[in-house]
Design a protein around this motif. Structure first.
Motif, PDB file in Angstrom:
ATOM      1  N   ILE A  44      31.750  32.315  24.461  1.00 37.47           N
ATOM      2  CA  ILE A  44      30.276  32.822  24.618  1.00 37.47           C
ATOM      3  C   ILE A  44      29.626  33.258  24.963  1.00 37.47           C
ATOM      4  O   ILE A  44      29.124  33.541  26.476  1.00 37.47           O
ATOM      5  CB  ILE A  44      29.112  31.518  24.277  1.00 37.47           C
ATOM      6  N   LYS A  45      30.317  34.835  24.618  1.00 36.17           N
ATOM      7  CA  LYS A  45      30.193  35.978  25.682  1.00 36.17           C
ATOM      8  C   LYS A  45      30.142  37.679  25.810  1.00 36.17           C
ATOM      9  O   LYS A  45      30.991  37.543  23.840  1.00 36.17           O
ATOM     10  CB  LYS A  45      31.192  36.161  26.660  1.00 36.17           C
ATOM     11  N   ASP A  46      29.639  38.212  25.781  1.00 35.53           N
ATOM     12  CA  ASP A  46      29.834  39.624  25.773  1.00 35.53           C
ATOM     13  C   ASP A  46      30.929  39.664  25.873  1.00 35.53           C
ATOM     14  O   ASP A  46      31.635  39.618  26.721  1.00 35.53           O
ATOM     15  CB  ASP A  46      28.817  40.475  26.000  1.00 35.53           C
ATOM     16  N   VAL A  47      31.622  41.232  25.656  1.00 35.99           N
ATOM     17  CA  VAL A  47      32.798  41.481  24.881  1.00 35.99           C
ATOM     18  C   VAL A  47      32.973  42.232  26.689  1.00 35.99           C
ATOM     19  O   VAL A  47      34.664  41.713  27.358  1.00 35.99           O
ATOM     20  CB  VAL A  47      32.628  42.259  24.570  1.00 35.99           C
ATOM     21  N   PHE A  48      32.136  42.704  27.263  1.00 39.98           N
ATOM     22  CA  PHE A  48      32.455  43.144  28.719  1.00 39.98           C
ATOM     23  C   PHE A  48      31.854  42.242  30.111  1.00 39.98           C
ATOM     24  O   PHE A  48      32.656  42.596  31.058  1.00 39.98           O
ATOM     25  CB  PHE A  48      30.378  44.143  28.940  1.00 39.98           C
ATOM     26  N   ASP A  49      31.650  40.905  28.972  1.00 40.67           N
ATOM     27  CA  ASP A  49      31.638  39.697  30.397  1.00 40.67           C
ATOM     28  C   ASP A  49      32.967  39.078  30.892  1.00 40.67           C
ATOM     29  O   ASP A  49      32.912  38.287  31.139  1.00 40.67           O
ATOM     30  CB  ASP A  49      30.668  38.725  30.483  1.00 40.67           C
ATOM     31  N   ILE A  50      33.573  38.814  29.485  1.00 39.23           N
ATOM     32  CA  ILE A  50      35.290  39.130  29.330  1.00 39.23           C
ATOM     33  C   ILE A  50      36.066  39.203  30.356  1.00 39.23           C
ATOM     34  O   ILE A  50      36.240  39.804  31.040  1.00 39.23           O
ATOM     35  CB  ILE A  50      35.522  39.178  27.732  1.00 39.23           C
ATOM     36  N   GLU A  51      36.846  37.525  31.058  1.00 42.90           N
ATOM     37  CA  GLU A  51      37.096  37.924  31.815  1.00 42.90           C
ATOM     38  C   GLU A  51      38.791  37.469  31.141  1.00 42.90           C
ATOM     39  O   GLU A  51      38.887  37.013  30.855  1.00 42.90           O
ATOM     40  CB  GLU A  51      36.730  36.900  33.168  1.00 42.90           C
ATOM     41  N   LYS A  52      40.317  38.145  32.348  1.00 41.34           N
ATOM     42  CA  LYS A  52      41.481  37.588  31.842  1.00 41.34           C
ATOM     43  C   LYS A  52      41.469  36.201  31.923  1.00 41.34           C
ATOM     44  O   LYS A  52      42.171  35.573  31.129  1.00 41.34           O
ATOM     45  CB  LYS A  52      42.355  38.466  33.521  1.00 41.34           C
ATOM     46  N   LYS A  53      40.760  35.545  32.849  1.00 38.93           N
ATOM     47  CA  LYS A  53      41.419  33.951  32.631  1.00 38.93           C
ATOM     48  C   LYS A  53      40.501  33.332  31.401  1.00 38.93           C
ATOM     49  O   LYS A  53      40.908  32.426  30.881  1.00 38.93           O
ATOM     50  CB  LYS A  53      40.272  32.950  33.689  1.00 38.93           C
ATOM     51  N   ASP A  54      39.813  33.822  30.546  1.00 40.30           N
ATOM     52  CA  ASP A  54      38.994  33.717  29.557  1.00 40.30           C
ATOM     53  C   ASP A  54      40.268  33.511  27.874  1.00 40.30           C
ATOM     54  O   ASP A  54      39.844  32.965  26.942  1.00 40.30           O
ATOM     55  CB  ASP A  54      37.813  34.205  28.879  1.00 40.30           C
TER      56      ASP A  54
END
Length: 209
Positions: A44-54
Motif C-alpha cells: 500500500i503505497k503511492d507510486v512516488f513513495d515506492i523505494e528501491k527496497k520495495d
C-alpha cells in the motif's frame, strides 16, 4: 517469476493481475489504498513513495499508472521515470502500459498518430504525457524497459477474444482495417511479453485480430 503491478486497482492493472494469476504467476499489487485485485499480496503505497527496497525482489515491475486530466497527466511520465531510476543497473524488468499517440504512421518515422489526428486539446495532453514517458525511457541505457502501446481505440470494457497481433513502432490495423484492442486482450499481450522477455529496451504495439 515474481511480478509487481503498480496502480493495480486501475482497469488495466486489475486485468493484468488477473491474467497473470490465471497463468500461475506470483503477483503483488502496488496500490494507494485498499487492494481491489485478486492478488493475495499487496504493497500500500503511492507510486512516488515506492523505494528501491520495495521492489528489488521482483523479476518484473508493471507500470499501469494512468492520468486523464490536465491536473493528473504528468503522473504518467513522472511515474515511469521514478520507477526507471529505482531499477537502474538491476536485472528487474520494467514494462509500461503505454499510449497509441506516439505510434508512427509512415515508414520514415517522422509523423505520429498525434501529429496527423485532430484530437481535442485535453486528449493531446494525455498523448503528450505518454510520448514523454516513452522518450524518457529511451534515455535509460541501464534499465530493462519495454513500452507496450495499445491500439488507437483502447476499450476498457471490450471483449476478451484471446487473440491479438503484435506490432512494432508503427500503427497497425486489424483484418477489419481498425486500430482497436480491449483491455483484456492487452493484458494477455502484457503477460505474454513478461513470459517471453523478447523486447528489452523496445517499444512494441498490439491490436486485436
Amino acid at each position: 517469476m515474481k511480478i509487481a503491478v503498480v496502480a493495480a486497482n486501475g482497469k488495466a492493472g486489475q486485468l493484468i493481475v488477473e491474467e497473470g494469476l490465471d497463468r500461475g504467476m506470483d503477483i503483488t499489487a502496488i496500490v494507494r489504498g485498499e487492494n481491489k485485485t485478486r492478488a493475495n499480496d499487496a504493497i500500500i503505497k503511492d507510486v512516488f513513495d515506492i523505494e528501491k527496497k520495495d521492489i528489488e525482489e521482483y523479476d518484473v515491475i508493471v507500470d499501469a499508472v494512468g492520468g486523464w486530466t490536465p491536473e493528473t497527466v504528468n503522473i504518467v511520465p513522472d511515474a515511469a521515470n521514478h520507477l526507471a531510476k529505482l531499477l537502474k543497473g538491476s536485472e528487474t524488468r520494467l514494462l509500461v502500459v503505454g499510449g497509441a499517440g506516439s505510434l508512427f504512421v509512415n515508414e520514415e518515422h517522422t509523423q505520429t498518430v498525434a501529429d496527423v489526428t485532430p484530437f481535442p486539446d485535453e486528449v493531446i495532453q494525455v498523448l503528450n504525457a505518454h510520448q514523454k514517458a516513452l522518450d524518457d525511457l529511451r534515455d535509460y541505457d541501464d534499465v530493462k524497459w519495454t513500452y507496450i502501446s495499445p491500439a488507437g481505440d483502447f476499450q476498457a470494457d471490450g471483449e476478451r477474444t484471446g487473440k491479438y497481433t503484435l506490432g512494432g513502432e508503427e500503427l497497425i490495423l486489424n483484418s477489419q482495417g481498425e486500430s482497436v484492442i480491449s483491455y483484456a486482450d492487452y493484458a494477455i499481450a502484457m503477460i505474454d511479453e513478461i513470459e517471453s522477455g523478447s523486447h528489452i529496451k523496445e517499444r512494441i504495439s498490439v491490436v486485436s485480430e
